[in-house]
Structures are given as structure tokens and as C-alpha cells.
Design a protein around this motif. Sequence first.
Motif, mmCIF file in Angstrom:
data_model
loop_
_atom_site.group_PDB
_atom_site.id
_atom_site.type_symbol
_atom_site.label_atom_id
_atom_site.label_comp_id
_atom_site.label_asym_id
_atom_site.label_seq_id
_atom_site.Cartn_x
_atom_site.Cartn_y
_atom_site.Cartn_z
ATOM 1 N N GLU A 128 0.823 -1.203 0.000
ATOM 2 C CA GLU A 128 0.000 0.000 0.000
ATOM 3 C C GLU A 128 0.861 1.258 0.000
ATOM 4 O OE1 GLU A 128 -2.667 -0.383 3.308
ATOM 5 O OE2 GLU A 128 -3.792 -1.976 2.363
ATOM 6 N N ALA A 129 1.954 1.231 0.749
ATOM 7 C CA ALA A 129 2.852 2.385 0.782
ATOM 8 C C ALA A 129 3.640 2.502 -0.521
ATOM 9 C CB ALA A 129 3.794 2.277 1.964
ATOM 10 N N ILE A 130 4.050 1.387 -1.086
ATOM 11 C CA ILE A 130 4.823 1.415 -2.324
ATOM 12 C C ILE A 130 4.004 2.003 -3.462
ATOM 13 C CG2 ILE A 130 5.883 -0.033 -4.104
ATOM 14 C CD1 ILE A 130 6.737 -1.931 -1.871
ATOM 15 N N PHE A 131 2.751 1.570 -3.612
ATOM 16 C CA PHE A 131 1.913 2.022 -4.716
ATOM 17 C C PHE A 131 1.090 3.259 -4.354
ATOM 18 C CE2 PHE A 131 2.384 -2.607 -5.526
ATOM 19 C CZ PHE A 131 3.137 -2.488 -6.679
ATOM 20 N N ASP A 132 1.271 3.778 -3.161
ATOM 21 C CA ASP A 132 0.546 4.966 -2.687
ATOM 22 C C ASP A 132 -0.961 4.815 -2.880
ATOM 23 O OD1 ASP A 132 0.423 7.466 -1.467
ATOM 24 O OD2 ASP A 132 0.397 8.508 -3.400
ATOM 25 N N MET A 133 -1.455 3.667 -2.452
ATOM 26 C CA MET A 133 -2.879 3.364 -2.579
ATOM 27 C C MET A 133 -3.371 2.823 -1.241
ATOM 28 S SD MET A 133 -2.780 1.433 -6.229
ATOM 29 C CE MET A 133 -4.466 1.644 -6.723
ATOM 30 N N PRO A 134 -3.939 3.688 -0.410
ATOM 31 C CA PRO A 134 -4.440 3.187 0.871
ATOM 32 C C PRO A 134 -5.553 2.161 0.651
ATOM 33 C CG PRO A 134 -5.126 5.445 0.514
ATOM 34 C CD PRO A 134 -4.188 5.093 -0.590
ATOM 35 N N ASN A 135 -5.587 1.149 1.457
ATOM 36 C CA ASN A 135 -6.585 0.077 1.403
ATOM 37 C C ASN A 135 -6.513 -0.729 0.116
ATOM 38 O OD1 ASN A 135 -7.605 0.810 3.934
ATOM 39 N ND2 ASN A 135 -8.869 2.411 2.979
ATOM 40 N N LEU A 136 -5.326 -0.867 -0.471
ATOM 41 C CA LEU A 136 -5.159 -1.618 -1.709
ATOM 42 C C LEU A 136 -5.630 -3.062 -1.554
ATOM 43 C CD1 LEU A 136 -3.977 -1.947 -4.605
ATOM 44 C CD2 LEU A 136 -1.831 -2.589 -3.497
ATOM 45 N N LEU A 137 -5.180 -3.730 -0.513
ATOM 46 C CA LEU A 137 -5.541 -5.137 -0.336
ATOM 47 C C LEU A 137 -7.024 -5.308 -0.036
ATOM 48 C CD1 LEU A 137 -2.432 -6.361 1.659
ATOM 49 C CD2 LEU A 137 -2.906 -6.611 -0.765
ATOM 50 N N VAL A 138 -7.589 -4.378 0.718
ATOM 51 C CA VAL A 138 -9.025 -4.448 1.008
ATOM 52 C C VAL A 138 -9.829 -4.255 -0.267
ATOM 53 C CG1 VAL A 138 -10.913 -3.336 2.269
ATOM 54 C CG2 VAL A 138 -8.705 -3.673 3.387
#
Length: 171
Positions: A128-138
Amino acid sequence: MSTSFYTKTSLKTTGKHTTFHGIRSRNGKWIAEIREPRKTSRIWLGTYPTAEMAAAAYDVAALALKGGDTTLNFPDFVGSYQVPESPEPALIRRAAGEAAELMKVFREREEGDRAVGGDLNDEFIDEEAIFDMPNLLVDMAGGMLVSPPRHTVVDDRSLGDSSDCDNLWSY
């Protein structure tokens, strides 16, 4: 002077490795050799830049001369070594050189893996931090739970659908 002083000094000057069998240091390089069973002669296995390479060379020679019951420096590599069938010194030297090269390649690959990404089993990577996408896995998990779109049944294929393929969601 006590005898323990001489013992410590002689061990220090011999250059023997404290962990590996059959190798010693001379002028910054590592020398591998092995004594032939029931003889006073030794087989010279070579000079190597690292202690691991010299220890691998010793392992192959020990397997060729003493069999599988001998103490090895790298017992996990036994299946990777090309052990000569006859105990001829020339064949043993060749196999020792190949084992040293195998160890060199293994160590270089291991160091390269550590330099590139570290040991992935021990290190947590926050996608999530690498791709700057909060809640990516969710969001990805939620995307898998979405039901397919509603399908309206149209039997007439003349409405602009020129393909004879089935609809993706019909399965």
C-alpha cells in the motif's frame, strides 16, 4: 614462558580456519589439501580467494577418499557435488575446482539476492505504501466478491452481435 603461550602462537601462525576442515590461510588466500588415507602424502586441491570455496574443494576430496561418513564443511551440498568415482589425484583436483566454482556461484547469487530485495521471508513489504494506494488489499479483496453483471436474455442474434461466441458471464 608457559606451553600455552606457544600453543596459542603456533595455532595463530598456522592460519587454520576455526570452522572449516582441511583449509588454511596463506598470504590472504585459502589453501585446500587433504591427506590420502593410510598414506603420509597429501593431495593439493588448490588455492582459492575465499574460505568457502576452499572448504567446498575439501568436501569433494573427502567424499572421494573417505566416503559419505566423513565430516563435511557443507553437508547440504552433497547432492550438488560431482564426486569422482576413482581416487586419482588429478580427478579429485578437477572435482575440487568444480565444487569451488559451484560455491562461488552460490555465494554470488546469495549476495545478489540480499542486495536486490533482501530475504523476502524475513522482511515485511508494505504494498500500500509502495503504490501509494491506501486500502489496496481491502479493495482487491472486495473486487473479487463482486457478482457478475445482470444478463438479459436475448435470443435474437441479429441485434448487432455478429460473433458466435458465448458471453463471458454465461459460464
